[in-house]
Scaffold this motif. Structure first.
Motif, PDB file in Angstrom:
ATOM      1  N   ARG A 264       0.803  -1.221   0.000  1.00  0.00           N
ATOM      2  CA  ARG A 264       0.000   0.000   0.000  1.00  0.00           C
ATOM      3  C   ARG A 264       0.839   1.276   0.000  1.00  0.00           C
ATOM      4  O   ARG A 264       0.283   2.373   0.023  1.00  0.00           O
ATOM      5  N   LEU A 265       2.141   1.149  -0.017  1.00  0.00           N
ATOM      6  CA  LEU A 265       2.995   2.323   0.112  1.00  0.00           C
ATOM      7  C   LEU A 265       2.767   3.314  -1.016  1.00  0.00           C
ATOM      8  O   LEU A 265       2.779   4.532  -0.817  1.00  0.00           O
ATOM      9  N   GLY A 266       2.537   2.811  -2.217  1.00  0.00           N
ATOM     10  CA  GLY A 266       2.312   3.699  -3.351  1.00  0.00           C
ATOM     11  C   GLY A 266       1.013   4.467  -3.272  1.00  0.00           C
ATOM     12  O   GLY A 266       0.835   5.470  -3.985  1.00  0.00           O
ATOM     13  N   ALA A 267       0.093   4.049  -2.410  1.00  0.00           N
ATOM     14  CA  ALA A 267      -1.191   4.729  -2.271  1.00  0.00           C
ATOM     15  C   ALA A 267      -1.178   5.795  -1.181  1.00  0.00           C
ATOM     16  O   ALA A 267      -2.161   6.528  -1.019  1.00  0.00           O
ATOM     17  N   LEU A 268      -0.082   5.912  -0.423  1.00  0.00           N
ATOM     18  CA  LEU A 268      -0.015   6.873   0.678  1.00  0.00           C
ATOM     19  C   LEU A 268       0.271   8.271   0.163  1.00  0.00           C
ATOM     20  O   LEU A 268       0.975   8.463  -0.831  1.00  0.00           O
ATOM     21  N   THR A 269      -0.254   9.256   0.872  1.00  0.00           N
ATOM     22  CA  THR A 269       0.083  10.639   0.572  1.00  0.00           C
ATOM     23  C   THR A 269       1.419  10.982   1.220  1.00  0.00           C
ATOM     24  O   THR A 269       1.845  10.308   2.179  1.00  0.00           O
ATOM     25  N   PRO A 270       2.117  12.018   0.741  1.00  0.00           N
ATOM     26  CA  PRO A 270       3.363  12.437   1.405  1.00  0.00           C
ATOM     27  C   PRO A 270       3.146  12.762   2.874  1.00  0.00           C
ATOM     28  O   PRO A 270       4.031  12.491   3.713  1.00  0.00           O
ATOM     29  N   GLU A 271       1.992  13.310   3.213  1.00  0.00           N
ATOM     30  CA  GLU A 271       1.705  13.648   4.613  1.00  0.00           C
ATOM     31  C   GLU A 271       1.584  12.384   5.466  1.00  0.00           C
ATOM     32  O   GLU A 271       2.035  12.357   6.619  1.00  0.00           O
ATOM     33  N   GLN A 272       0.998  11.339   4.906  1.00  0.00           N
ATOM     34  CA  GLN A 272       0.891  10.083   5.647  1.00  0.00           C
ATOM     35  C   GLN A 272       2.256   9.445   5.850  1.00  0.00           C
ATOM     36  O   GLN A 272       2.549   8.916   6.934  1.00  0.00           O
ATOM     37  N   VAL A 273       3.095   9.491   4.836  1.00  0.00           N
ATOM     38  CA  VAL A 273       4.458   8.961   4.977  1.00  0.00           C
ATOM     39  C   VAL A 273       5.189   9.701   6.087  1.00  0.00           C
ATOM     40  O   VAL A 273       5.833   9.095   6.956  1.00  0.00           O
ATOM     41  N   THR A 274       5.094  11.022   6.096  1.00  0.00           N
ATOM     42  CA  THR A 274       5.773  11.828   7.106  1.00  0.00           C
ATOM     43  C   THR A 274       5.268  11.501   8.506  1.00  0.00           C
ATOM     44  O   THR A 274       6.064  11.354   9.445  1.00  0.00           O
ATOM     45  N   ALA A 275       3.958  11.352   8.653  1.00  0.00           N
ATOM     46  CA  ALA A 275       3.382  11.091   9.972  1.00  0.00           C
ATOM     47  C   ALA A 275       3.751   9.710  10.497  1.00  0.00           C
ATOM     48  O   ALA A 275       3.796   9.492  11.716  1.00  0.00           O
ATOM     49  N   ARG A 276       4.019   8.781   9.609  1.00  0.00           N
ATOM     50  CA  ARG A 276       4.307   7.411  10.054  1.00  0.00           C
ATOM     51  C   ARG A 276       5.733   7.225  10.552  1.00  0.00           C
ATOM     52  O   ARG A 276       6.035   6.231  11.214  1.00  0.00           O
ATOM     53  N   VAL A 277       6.615   8.146  10.225  1.00  0.00           N
ATOM     54  CA  VAL A 277       8.038   7.964  10.545  1.00  0.00           C
ATOM     55  C   VAL A 277       8.443   8.876  11.697  1.00  0.00           C
ATOM     56  O   VAL A 277       8.173  10.078  11.687  1.00  0.00           O
ATOM     57  N   ARG A 278       9.090   8.298  12.698  1.00  0.00           N
ATOM     58  CA  ARG A 278       9.652   9.050  13.818  1.00  0.00           C
ATOM     59  C   ARG A 278      11.152   8.786  13.878  1.00  0.00           C
ATOM     60  O   ARG A 278      11.593   7.637  13.731  1.00  0.00           O
ATOM     61  N   LEU A 279      11.932   9.837  14.094  1.00  0.00           N
ATOM     62  CA  LEU A 279      13.385   9.728  14.088  1.00  0.00           C
ATOM     63  C   LEU A 279      13.950   9.783  15.497  1.00  0.00           C
ATOM     64  O   LEU A 279      13.410  10.454  16.374  1.00  0.00           O
ATOM     65  N   GLU A 280      15.047   9.097  15.669  1.00  0.00           N
ATOM     66  CA  GLU A 280      15.801   9.168  16.913  1.00  0.00           C
ATOM     67  C   GLU A 280      17.258   9.464  16.576  1.00  0.00           C
ATOM     68  O   GLU A 280      17.878   8.753  15.792  1.00  0.00           O
TER      69      GLU A 280
END
Length: 313
Positions: free
Chosen positions: A82-98
């Motif tokens: 489903r990665l190709g169906a995500l919006t850029p905003e959804q991709v950004t919200a799903r990733v957290r950095l440390e």
């Protein structure tokens, strides 16, 4: 994979892009449970690998670990579909950095960074995020069989902005990577916790000897680019972040301190850097081994002795 299985796999992928995320997750959860209950070769190998991270664990607890591991493994496939169906905003919200400070400073200054990764979490989601928020991503992809599945994965990653170099015997992959690093302003994430070329290095890993890819350290040593170990794991989302992500699961991307080349000649430096990033990976796996999707042989004790004889110097 048979031709029928290939068609089924690709059909399921196409359908997943159009279905609600919850439905896809439910299907993959059931698939994980069925695969775990069947206890095929992949599940047994996963348990053998997980046992290195939990020495002395009971058989019952090891089975619990492999069950959770299969759930995260199949979660990766559901997310990839489903990665190709995500919006850029959804991709950004799903990733957290440390601890991203060092890598961010390097890319903002126009310098390239080499990242050493393992088969953990969702590396495709991490790549999609990085190519938008860090720098253009170039990576190497193992040539899967059948070709239709490999081509589908390459097309997905390229659609997300990543540049993919197939790991083919007739391609000068390393030279291409060197040129990319020296061009500046690139992120080069390389999955390296398994030796695919029979030219890997033997290292200490989870209390045993294992063979991993030399690529990340060799590339860093050849170009002078920093080598940063990165570990990945799924995490549950809540509240506003869950709503923005459109998912109950996100991804934690943990940047470890860059490794140092040490003393000695180029070969010694590559060995030293490889051992350092493997140590960072091992510590992360020990903390929670169920995010490590390794259903293949890695440890020397499990490898074919004839193969080891052929590749030994």
């Amino acid at each position: 994979m048979t031709s029928g299985a290939t068609r089924l796999f690709l059909t399921a992928w196409t359908a997943a892009e159009k279905l609600p995320e919850g439905a896809v997750r439910g299907v993959m959860h059931v698939a994980a449970e069925l695969a775990w209950l069947r206890r095929g070769a992949g599940v047994r190998r996963l348990e053998d690998n997980l046992a290195r991270a939990r020495p002395g664990v009971s058989r019952t607890d090891l089975r619990r670990l492999s069950r959770r591991g299969m759930r995260t493994y199949l979660r990766y496939y559901g997310e990839a579909f489903r990665l190709g169906a995500l919006t850029p905003e959804q991709v950004t919200a799903r990733v957290r950095l440390e601890n991203p400070g060092f890598v961010t400073e390097q890319t903002r200054a126009g310098r390239s960074v080499v990242l050493a990764l393992a088969h953990q979490g969702n590396w495709d989601l991490a790549g999609a995020w990085a190519t938008t928020h860090l720098a253009p991503v170039t990576t190497v992809a193992e040539h899967l069989e059948p070709a239709e599945v490999f081509d589908r994965f390459v097309a997905l990653r390229e659609r997300l902005g990543m540049r993919i170099i197939p790991l083919d015997a007739d391609r000068r992959v390393f030279s291409d990577l060197v040129r990319t690093v020296r061009g500046g302003g690139a992120v080069i994430p390389l999955l390296a916790d398994r030796d695919l070329t029979a030219r890997g290095l033997e290292v200490a890993f989870l209390g045993e000897r294992a063979r991993v890819a030399a690529g990340p350290a060799a590339l860093a040593a050849a170009t002078g680019a920093p080598l940063v170990p990165v570990t990945l794991r799924h995490e549950r989302l809540h509240g506003a972040r869950r709503r923005a992500a459109g998912s109950r699961w996100g991804l934690l991307v943990r940047f470890h301190p860059p490794v140092t080349p040490g003393a000695g000649d180029r070969a010694a430096q590559v060995q030293h850097m490889t051992q350092q990033w493997v140590d960072a990976l091992a510590a992360d796996i020990v903390e929670d081994p169920t995010h490590w999707h390794m259903l293949q042989r890695v440890f020397v004790a499990d490898l074919d002795p004839d193969r080891l004889t052929r590749v030994s110097p």
